[in-house]
Design an enzyme around this catalytic site. Structure first.
Site, PDB file in Angstrom:
ATOM      1  N   SER A   1      20.578  14.349 -18.413  1.00  0.00           N
ATOM      2  CA  SER A   1      19.946  13.099 -18.833  1.00  0.00           C
ATOM      3  C   SER A   1      20.119  12.788 -20.304  1.00  0.00           C
ATOM      4  O   SER A   1      20.136  11.629 -20.699  1.00  0.00           O
ATOM      5  CB  SER A   1      18.440  13.152 -18.523  1.00  0.00           C
ATOM      6  OG  SER A   1      17.836  14.220 -19.230  1.00  0.00           O
ATOM      7  N   CYS A   2      20.240  13.793 -21.152  1.00  0.00           N
ATOM      8  CA  CYS A   2      20.150  13.509 -22.587  1.00  0.00           C
ATOM      9  C   CYS A   2      21.423  13.735 -23.358  1.00  0.00           C
ATOM     10  O   CYS A   2      21.503  13.397 -24.526  1.00  0.00           O
ATOM     11  CB  CYS A   2      19.045  14.352 -23.220  1.00  0.00           C
ATOM     12  SG  CYS A   2      19.482  16.090 -23.406  1.00  0.00           S
ATOM     13  N   GLY A   3      22.437  14.342 -22.755  1.00  0.00           N
ATOM     14  CA  GLY A   3      23.642  14.594 -23.533  1.00  0.00           C
ATOM     15  C   GLY A   3      23.394  15.676 -24.564  1.00  0.00           C
ATOM     16  O   GLY A   3      22.561  16.540 -24.391  1.00  0.00           O
TER      17      GLY A   3
ATOM     18  N   CYS B   1      21.648  16.672 -27.121  1.00  0.00           N
ATOM     19  CA  CYS B   1      20.450  16.388 -27.903  1.00  0.00           C
ATOM     20  C   CYS B   1      20.483  17.172 -29.206  1.00  0.00           C
ATOM     21  O   CYS B   1      20.754  18.363 -29.222  1.00  0.00           O
ATOM     22  CB  CYS B   1      19.203  16.756 -27.100  1.00  0.00           C
ATOM     23  SG  CYS B   1      19.099  15.878 -25.535  1.00  0.00           S
TER      24      CYS B   1
END
Length: 277
Positions: A114-116, A118
């Protein structure tokens, strides 16, 4: 090899009436990326295009610039405890003379779907790492009406999304609206890495004169990947983050958000948007 979708039994309730049925779910499995045999990163992804995902990830990190930088990409045999090949571990072997980065890097090597990446360092890190620094000089122009048509074109090509409703899509278009490539994944950043990786394997980096469309928000990670691949226009159907806008302004990336029909917000690089076309 993991499948893109799986069938699972569910209890379906409609109008107060319950019944058992099979539902199609998108597959999600971990992929470990190794560089010259040394673990580098783990991402949760939809199986498929794993080699492209791995080299696209390395292009986004500034490790690779062309297909000639890669000697081989392979699945690692014996990845499981019993010695079998899980097809969830990919090793990228660099060509002779290609610098090997510090594997410790500046960020965590674990990334969720979901966040790559981060916590990826800073705007300065992207500016100094890019192999294609002439992004601001790309003269491409894109018609506003044409741009507004692209989300429907992307959705029409998202075959697995139609069956599951659970995948992000990324589409690469020419300035004239021709679909060059489309990829799907549980992680929007993975979908973009697959597109960039396939372009690198085909010898098409930098992707000058192109438009990258993503089916969700425009995070800093996605703006970073566009800049690192030499893509001059990034459009998203949802909102960008503030850091994505900062990166776009600094790098010369045209950044469009809330692209829905003929409506859109242009956060950077408005000179590339032709309001008459």
């Amino acid at each position: 090899m993991g499948r893109v979708t799986e069938r699972r039994r569910v209890l379906r309730i409609r109008g107060g009436v319950a019944g058992a049925r099979a539902d199609t779910l998108v597959a999600e499995e971990p992929l470990e990326i190794r560089l010259n045999g040394k673990p580098l990163a783990i991402t949760m992804r939809t199986p498929g295009d794993d080699f492209a995902l791995a080299v696209g990830f390395l292009a986004s990190e500034g490790v690779l610039a062309s297909a000639s930088d890669v000697r081989a990409v392979t699945y690692c045999e014996g990845a499981a405890e019993d010695g079998t090949n899980t097809y969830n571990v990919v090793n990228v072997q660099l060509a002779a003379g290609v610098p090997v980065p510090d594997i410790t890097l500046e960020r965590n090597v674990y990334t969720t779907s979901s966040c790559g990446l981060c916590g990826k360092a800073s705007l300065d890190a992207v500016r100094t790492a890019t192999r294609f620094p002439g992004l601001a000089d790309d003269p491409v122009r894109v018609g506003a009406r044409l741009l507004g048509e692209l989300p429907d074109r992307l959705r029409a090509e998202q075959k697995v999304f139609e069956r599951t409703g659970a995948l992000h899509g990324a589409g690469l278009f020419s300035a004239g609206g021709e679909l060059i490539d489309v990829r799907e994944d549980v992680g929007r950043h993975n979908a973009v890495d697959k597109i960039v990786g396939r372009a690198l394997q085909a010898g098409r980096l930098p992707l000058a004169g192109s438009v990258l469309l993503v089916s969700g928000r425009a995070s800093f990670e996605l703006a970073q990947k566009a800049v690192m691949a030499g893509i001059p226009v990034l459009a998203a159907v949802s909102a960008p983050s503030s850091l994505a806008v900062d990166l776009a302004l600094e790098s010369g990336l045209t950044l469009v958000g809330f692209l829905r029909g003929g409506d859109m917000n242009v956060y950077a690089g408005e000179e590339r948007i032709d309001l008459t076309a």
